[in-house]
Design a protein around this motif. Structure first.
Motif, PDB file in Angstrom:
ATOM      1  N   VAL A   1     -42.640  86.905 158.486  1.00 47.26           N
ATOM      2  CA  VAL A   1     -42.658  86.089 159.699  1.00 47.26           C
ATOM      3  C   VAL A   1     -43.609  84.898 159.561  1.00 47.26           C
ATOM      4  N   TRP A   2     -44.800  85.129 159.038  1.00 42.35           N
ATOM      5  CA  TRP A   2     -45.792  84.068 158.919  1.00 42.35           C
ATOM      6  C   TRP A   2     -45.730  83.361 157.559  1.00 42.35           C
TER       7      TRP A   2
ATOM      8  N   HIS B   1     -48.621  90.826 168.954  1.00 39.92           N
ATOM      9  CA  HIS B   1     -47.298  90.244 169.186  1.00 39.92           C
ATOM     10  C   HIS B   1     -46.281  91.307 169.603  1.00 39.92           C
TER      11      HIS B   1
ATOM     12  N   THR C   1     -43.450  82.825 167.976  1.00 40.45           N
ATOM     13  CA  THR C   1     -43.792  83.833 166.973  1.00 40.45           C
ATOM     14  C   THR C   1     -43.180  85.175 167.327  1.00 40.45           C
ATOM     15  N   GLU C   2     -43.238  85.545 168.602  1.00 41.25           N
ATOM     16  CA  GLU C   2     -42.620  86.797 169.034  1.00 41.25           C
ATOM     17  C   GLU C   2     -41.115  86.761 168.785  1.00 41.25           C
TER      18      GLU C   2
ATOM     19  N   ARG D   1     -39.500  85.038 166.435  1.00 42.57           N
ATOM     20  CA  ARG D   1     -39.256  85.187 164.988  1.00 42.57           C
ATOM     21  C   ARG D   1     -39.455  86.633 164.549  1.00 42.57           C
TER      22      ARG D   1
END
Length: 119
Positions: free
Chosen positions: A70-71, A85, A45-46, A48
């Motif tokens: 991102v999500w 994040h 996630t970081e 992206r």
């Protein structure tokens, strides 16, 4: 033309799968982050989130925009999740002095600055 070439160089070529801004480089094909050629370990996630910010250097994004990009729009996540994040990214980039590139824009959100910033 020089400005366009500089932007293209910073944004990276989609065919080669690399996004390079200053000393920070993301290889999108292998999902690896490096600073000055040294590998940096971060979560997916970081990675992206950082990639999204690096693809739009010096542009400030609000937390809601970052969540959507991102999500995705179909996931419910608290806006403050972005802060966690970003904190993790800064901790990972700090030993290389690259954490200053990830800037907080007061009242807006975050941006990845291309200028050499001293913390």
């Amino acid at each position: 033309m020089a400005r366009i070439r500089a932007l293209m160089r910073r944004a990276g070529n989609p065919e080669d799968g690399k996004v390079v801004v200053g000393p920070v480089e993301i290889d999108t094909n292998s999902h690896r982050l490096s600073v000055n050629g040294v590998p940096v370990h971060v979560g997916p996630t970081e990675l992206r989130l950082l990639e999204m910010l690096m693809r739009h250097p010096d542009r400030a994004f609000g937390r809601a925009q970052l969540l959507d990009r991102v999500w995705g729009r179909n996931v419910y996540v608290e806006e403050r999740t972005i802060d966690v994040h970003v904190l993790r990214l800064r901790k990972a980039l700090a030993p290389f002095g690259a954490d200053a590139h990830l800037q907080t824009v007061r009242g807006v959100g975050y941006r990845f600055s291309t200028s050499d910033v001293k913390a």
